[in-house]
Design an enzyme around this catalytic site. Structure first.
Site, short mmCIF file in Angstrom:
data_model
loop_
_atom_site.label_atom_id
_atom_site.label_comp_id
_atom_site.label_asym_id
_atom_site.label_seq_id
_atom_site.Cartn_x
_atom_site.Cartn_y
_atom_site.Cartn_z
N CYS A 106 30.26 -53.15 -39.30
CA CYS A 106 30.84 -53.47 -40.62
C CYS A 106 29.76 -53.60 -41.68
O CYS A 106 28.93 -54.50 -41.63
CB CYS A 106 31.64 -54.77 -40.48
SG CYS A 106 32.22 -55.44 -42.04
N CYS A 109 29.79 -56.83 -43.68
CA CYS A 109 29.29 -57.93 -42.84
C CYS A 109 27.77 -57.97 -42.86
O CYS A 109 27.16 -59.03 -42.95
CB CYS A 109 29.77 -57.77 -41.40
SG CYS A 109 31.56 -57.83 -41.20
#
Length: 184
Positions: A106, A109
């Site tokens: 991600c 993230c």
């Protein structure tokens, strides 16, 4: 299908890039969507997981060994549902607990990792920080009502006090933590 240097090829590539960017924007926008409430009231929404993953006292006594690994955010990596229950949902914990739900693939993230690391340093004596990889613990993320990553949840005595979905600036997260520390 298309020649590499054709304008049609460049258009297809540009559209693919735009779709990826739009996906990241939608992920960040999810923070502003209404949460699902357990009791359908207008009060503050609390996720519907409680006793189903609360660990036994024997597991709680081993909580330090269950959370020994450190994630990229600087928080201790929780690798089992029992570790999550012992380190986050235990009602006897005195300090608030920040849980960073993420995944290695991600992009947002990865952008949030340094923010969480800075918050961990800033509030080192006041909060505990843990990281949950949603790829490794999808059931824990589901029970916590995490529908998009990155998601940051702050718990105190087993209850969710705040949820932040998407990338967040350090000053916004710091002010949210400060507000929670003042309230408890």
């Amino acid at each position: 299908m298309f020649e590499r240097n054709s304008s049609r090829f460049r258009t297809v590539v540009s559209l693919r890039v735009a779709i990826v960017m739009l996906t990241c924007a939608v992920t960040s926008f999810a923070a502003f969507l209404p949460q699902k409430c357990v009791d359908n009231s207008n009060s503050r929404c609390i996720p519907s997981f409680r006793s189903e993953i609360i660990a036994s006292p024997a597991v709680r006594s081993k909580s330090t060994s269950l959370a020994a690994a450190v994630g990229k955010s600087g928080g201790r990596l929780l690798e089992t549902a029992e570790a999550f229950a012992a380190n986050v949902l235990d009602e006897t914990l005195e300090k608030p607990v920040l849980v960073f739900f993420s995944a290695p693939w991600c992009g947002p993230c990865r952008l949030s990792n340094p923010v969480v690391k800075d918050i961990k340093k800033q509030f080192s004596n006041e909060i505990d920080v843990f990281e949950v990889c949603t790829d490794d613990l999808p059931d824990v993320a589901s029970d916590a009502d995490v529908v998009s990553i990155p998601t940051i949840q702050v718990y105190h005595r087993g209850n969710v006090l705040d949820t932040i979905v998407g990338c967040v600036a350090k000053n916004i997260l710091a002010s949210a933590i400060t507000k929670i520390l003042e309230e408890i």
